[in-house]
Write a protein that holds these residues in place. Sequence first.
Motif, mmCIF file in Angstrom:
data_model
loop_
_atom_site.group_PDB
_atom_site.id
_atom_site.type_symbol
_atom_site.label_atom_id
_atom_site.label_comp_id
_atom_site.label_asym_id
_atom_site.label_seq_id
_atom_site.Cartn_x
_atom_site.Cartn_y
_atom_site.Cartn_z
ATOM 1 N N GLU A 58 0.840 -1.197 0.000
ATOM 2 C CA GLU A 58 0.000 0.000 0.000
ATOM 3 C C GLU A 58 0.874 1.247 0.000
ATOM 4 O O GLU A 58 1.905 1.312 0.690
ATOM 5 N N PHE A 59 0.467 2.249 -0.775
ATOM 6 C CA PHE A 59 1.160 3.537 -0.830
ATOM 7 C C PHE A 59 0.148 4.653 -0.634
ATOM 8 O O PHE A 59 -0.959 4.602 -1.185
ATOM 9 N N ALA A 70 3.564 4.348 3.438
ATOM 10 C CA ALA A 70 3.607 3.071 2.740
ATOM 11 C C ALA A 70 3.519 1.930 3.745
ATOM 12 O O ALA A 70 3.819 2.107 4.932
ATOM 13 N N LYS A 89 -4.749 6.796 -1.329
ATOM 14 C CA LYS A 89 -4.028 5.547 -1.146
ATOM 15 C C LYS A 89 -4.279 4.622 -2.324
ATOM 16 O O LYS A 89 -5.364 4.618 -2.920
#
Length: 466
Positions: free
Chosen positions: A43-44, A80, A461
């Motif tokens: 995930e970022f 992140a 996100k």
Amino acid sequence: MKRKLISTAVLLAMLPATGAFAAALDRSGQPVSPLFQPGNLVEFGYTWISPTMEGTERTAAGTAGRHIPDMGSSYDFPSAAIKYQANDKLSFALLYDHPFGAAAQYSGNNNFTTNAAELQQARMIPLAAQTRAVVTANMKQAGMTDAQIAAALPTVLPGAIQQAAATPQGQGAIQKYTATPDASLGTNVTVTSQSFSLLAAYQPTEQWTVYGGPVYQTIKGDVHLRGSAYSVFNGYDAQFHTTGDWGLLAGAAYQIPDIAFRAALTYRSAITHDVKTTENFAKYQAMGGAAGTDGTTKIKTPQSINLDVQSGIAPNTLAFANLRWVDWSEFAIRPGQFGAIAKDVGPLVGKPNGFDLVSYNKDQYSATVGVGRKFNDKWAGNVSLGWDSGTGEYATTLGPVDGNWNIGAGVQYSPTKNFYVSAGAKYLWLGDAKAQVSSKMGTPDYDGDFKDNNAVAVGVKVGYRF
């Protein structure tokens, strides 16, 4: 029902909790939610915050003075997470965020700004002191009495200082005084941090999970004090070089899968940094200190506790809450040169042991509650209401806010089973605050009044499950 509710809880937990203009230096809220997502995940995220913070200076007579234009600078930061599910009981996660920060820039014509002539005069203080010593010594050598010297200095000294300033050595002394010559004529501060949390989670039963691990944190910053509000500290500069150190995270969670209920309590330890600091302070040089002196400043970022609760309240509908405590009352920064002068002038302002560059009166408490709903397999959304206590009505001039109320909304789109994109926003009503310079902290005296301010926070996100 069970699996559907759990799926809904997982989906809605992914919605971005946008960073907010929280108390003191608090920024990200230090979440650990990716650790609880099923399977493997990457995930970022990205958060952007824009505050508007205007006020009015307070004069020596205690009345309102000149206007202080918007001094709240916009800032942004990434985040992140990588989560790996080793087996049914054991998982690992690496979380990256920016937990603490500050960005402020004063402008206009008020007691938090100066002008080029005043700044140049401040830079000449050490040279003036040196020149005065030389001229006085020469007069004594010539046989003049102390009374004659005292009478002659007001006439002779200005010309001698100008002559000294015109030499290459004099120009070098003037410019050496400040780390960032002409960087700004207004008080300004920048603080950034990074946090890397390496966590392991163990689930001995269906209901309980325990987790924890090491945290590596970096911090750096710059502070420039300008204007008459800072008195002898007008013209002070400090650069805090990037430094990193270790802390710990520990937590436990209780789950009731049938109703998608989870309560997670997370503790983060304080982290102590020995930060290399370069200070430049004309007043300190005039007393014999060196220009551009490097030293070490102890900065301890605060311990904190987060309580995150969520529960399914109907099919495809989830209620959630976050409670947070941060130990800001134990936070203080006192660099070497600043502390030396603060100790000298402290007795004059009722502080015999001196005072800090930055400190806070109270701990921070915050709460967010909300409801999320899954509309279909691709779309979900949530709304939230939040409150932040701030750290007291009397706030530092480097962050003149007393908490906030906020409302937020988020939406998530999942074009495929494994991929999602989410976005969220918050609007914040910033609490009115009376801004104090550091020498007045702990007293009812203040230098600026900040009212009716606000901020906007936006976050996005992108995540992929594998």
